[in-house]
Design a protein around this motif. Structure first.
Motif, mmCIF file in Angstrom:
data_model
loop_
_atom_site.group_PDB
_atom_site.id
_atom_site.type_symbol
_atom_site.label_atom_id
_atom_site.label_comp_id
_atom_site.label_asym_id
_atom_site.label_seq_id
_atom_site.Cartn_x
_atom_site.Cartn_y
_atom_site.Cartn_z
ATOM 1 N N TRP A 1 -32.169 76.816 10.691
ATOM 2 C CA TRP A 1 -31.909 78.185 10.296
ATOM 3 C C TRP A 1 -32.165 78.344 8.794
ATOM 4 O O TRP A 1 -31.754 77.506 7.993
ATOM 5 C CB TRP A 1 -30.476 78.587 10.630
ATOM 6 C CG TRP A 1 -30.166 79.983 10.170
ATOM 7 C CD1 TRP A 1 -29.356 80.348 9.145
ATOM 8 C CD2 TRP A 1 -30.704 81.194 10.719
ATOM 9 N NE1 TRP A 1 -29.350 81.718 9.014
ATOM 10 C CE2 TRP A 1 -30.169 82.259 9.963
ATOM 11 C CE3 TRP A 1 -31.581 81.467 11.769
ATOM 12 C CZ2 TRP A 1 -30.493 83.598 10.233
ATOM 13 C CZ3 TRP A 1 -31.903 82.791 12.030
ATOM 14 C CH2 TRP A 1 -31.361 83.836 11.271
ATOM 15 N N GLY A 2 -32.855 79.413 8.430
ATOM 16 C CA GLY A 2 -33.204 79.648 7.038
ATOM 17 C C GLY A 2 -34.544 79.055 6.669
ATOM 18 O O GLY A 2 -35.067 79.345 5.587
ATOM 19 N N ALA A 3 -35.101 78.242 7.530
ATOM 20 C CA ALA A 3 -36.422 77.650 7.285
ATOM 21 C C ALA A 3 -37.375 78.096 8.397
ATOM 22 O O ALA A 3 -38.169 79.022 8.229
ATOM 23 C CB ALA A 3 -36.316 76.130 7.231
ATOM 24 N N GLU A 4 -37.273 77.457 9.575
ATOM 25 C CA GLU A 4 -38.098 77.876 10.712
ATOM 26 C C GLU A 4 -37.576 79.165 11.346
ATOM 27 O O GLU A 4 -38.344 79.961 11.884
ATOM 28 C CB GLU A 4 -38.137 76.775 11.777
ATOM 29 C CG GLU A 4 -38.910 75.544 11.392
ATOM 30 C CD GLU A 4 -38.223 74.709 10.339
ATOM 31 O OE1 GLU A 4 -38.862 74.413 9.306
ATOM 32 O OE2 GLU A 4 -37.028 74.363 10.533
ATOM 33 N N LEU A 5 -36.271 79.341 11.322
ATOM 34 C CA LEU A 5 -35.633 80.493 11.974
ATOM 35 C C LEU A 5 -35.036 81.406 10.910
ATOM 36 O O LEU A 5 -34.120 81.007 10.189
ATOM 37 C CB LEU A 5 -34.541 80.019 12.938
ATOM 38 C CG LEU A 5 -34.971 78.969 13.964
ATOM 39 C CD1 LEU A 5 -33.771 78.537 14.797
ATOM 40 C CD2 LEU A 5 -36.078 79.508 14.858
ATOM 41 N N THR A 6 -35.553 82.621 10.815
ATOM 42 C CA THR A 6 -35.033 83.619 9.886
ATOM 43 C C THR A 6 -35.029 84.968 10.600
ATOM 44 O O THR A 6 -35.550 85.099 11.714
ATOM 45 C CB THR A 6 -35.898 83.730 8.612
ATOM 46 O OG1 THR A 6 -37.097 84.450 8.912
ATOM 47 C CG2 THR A 6 -36.251 82.351 8.063
ATOM 48 N N ASN A 7 -34.476 85.975 9.937
ATOM 49 C CA ASN A 7 -34.482 87.311 10.529
ATOM 50 C C ASN A 7 -35.823 88.012 10.357
ATOM 51 O O ASN A 7 -35.965 89.190 10.700
ATOM 52 C CB ASN A 7 -33.355 88.169 9.948
ATOM 53 C CG ASN A 7 -33.428 88.308 8.442
ATOM 54 O OD1 ASN A 7 -34.399 87.880 7.814
ATOM 55 N ND2 ASN A 7 -32.408 88.907 7.859
ATOM 56 N N GLU A 8 -36.822 87.299 9.847
ATOM 57 C CA GLU A 8 -38.161 87.864 9.688
ATOM 58 C C GLU A 8 -39.122 87.396 10.777
ATOM 59 O O GLU A 8 -40.270 87.834 10.813
ATOM 60 C CB GLU A 8 -38.723 87.488 8.317
ATOM 61 C CG GLU A 8 -37.918 88.063 7.156
ATOM 62 C CD GLU A 8 -38.466 87.622 5.813
ATOM 63 O OE1 GLU A 8 -39.030 86.503 5.743
ATOM 64 O OE2 GLU A 8 -38.340 88.385 4.847
ATOM 65 N N VAL A 9 -38.673 86.473 11.634
ATOM 66 C CA VAL A 9 -39.538 85.971 12.708
ATOM 67 C C VAL A 9 -38.875 86.213 14.058
ATOM 68 O O VAL A 9 -37.656 86.392 14.148
ATOM 69 C CB VAL A 9 -39.854 84.467 12.539
ATOM 70 C CG1 VAL A 9 -40.570 84.209 11.224
ATOM 71 C CG2 VAL A 9 -38.589 83.631 12.633
ATOM 72 N N THR A 10 -39.676 86.221 15.102
ATOM 73 C CA THR A 10 -39.174 86.426 16.449
ATOM 74 C C THR A 10 -39.123 85.107 17.204
ATOM 75 O O THR A 10 -39.639 84.079 16.743
ATOM 76 C CB THR A 10 -40.080 87.399 17.225
ATOM 77 O OG1 THR A 10 -41.346 86.751 17.473
ATOM 78 C CG2 THR A 10 -40.327 88.678 16.430
ATOM 79 N N MET A 11 -38.541 85.155 18.391
ATOM 80 C CA MET A 11 -38.501 83.960 19.244
ATOM 81 C C MET A 11 -39.908 83.500 19.606
ATOM 82 O O MET A 11 -40.170 82.297 19.729
ATOM 83 C CB MET A 11 -37.701 84.260 20.505
ATOM 84 C CG MET A 11 -36.228 84.478 20.280
ATOM 85 S SD MET A 11 -35.336 82.944 19.994
ATOM 86 C CE MET A 11 -35.173 82.320 21.675
#
Length: 219
Positions: free
Chosen positions: A90-100
């Motif tokens: 979280w915060g690297a690969e997964l952020t609120n700017e990318v989708t599943m």
């Protein structure tokens, strides 16, 4: 497992406490929630207890684990281990700017369930296609590791950017994640990554380099 089992009456075998499940239980007299998950790819649990009870819980587990060589480890070790398992951060690969779909996590979506927030938007993106996609790769680095933010090239064309990485000490490989354009996202695709001014060849991997079948987690 030895450290916990002698401090609780809750059965910890795989039949009673399967992988990816949680239980309310007591360990060393502390009521807590135990989750049979972890971020390092081994058989283990996360123990979620009230903050005021953590020192006593830590001391009890440390005492129990000393005959088995229990040791502290830090975030760099955790990062190395999670990279070997291909776990996103979280915060690297997964952020609120990318989708599943961007993050290559479509396998975790159940489109056959009743409507949920984001379902239609995800279906629309699925139909339109992706502008970028997350890849997990092995890199032939020399004296530096992927940290995140390094450009990814095919020839002289920048096709993406890394998000995080580490040296996998268990497998002896440099590993990382990057968002790249979809034509370069399939397993086996190759590109170069700029690491401290050095152009290092990398190859997209199809699965985690360590225990891809999750056998150790299910043991």
């Amino acid at each position: 497992q030895m450290c916990i089992s002698d401090r609780t009456d809750t059965p910890l075998d795989s039949e009673s406490f399967p992988w990816l499940t949680g239980r309310e239980m007591t360990v060393a007299g502390v009521a807590l929630i135990a989750l049979r998950v972890n971020y390092v790819g081994e058989l283990g649990w996360e123990l979620h207890a009230p903050m005021e009870h953590l020192p006593a819980l830590y001391d009890a587990l440390w005492e129990q684990g000393e005959p088995f060589g229990i040791a502290n480890f830090g975030l760099y070790a955790v990062n190395s281990l999670r990279m070997e398992k291909g776990y996103r951060g979280w915060g690297a690969e997964l952020t609120n700017e990318v989708t599943m779909l961007d993050a290559d996590m479509e396998r975790f979506i159940r489109f056959d369930k009743p409507d949920f927030i984001g379902r239609q938007a995800t279906l629309d993106q699925q139909a339109q296609g992706l502008a970028m996609k997350l890849v997990y790769f092995q890199v032939d680095s020399t004296d530096s590791d992927v940290r995140g933010g390094e450009p990814v090239f095919v020839g002289d064309t920048c096709i993406g950017v890394t998000t995080s990485g580490a040296w996998g000490h268990g497998v002896g490989q440099g590993l990382g994640f990057a968002y790249v354009d979809p034509p370069n996202a399939d397993p086996g695709c190759s590109f170069h990554i700029e690491l401290l001014g050095e152009s290092c060849p990398a190859t997209v991997l199809a699965e985690p380099v360590y225990d891809p079948g999750n056998e150790r987690l299910r043991a």
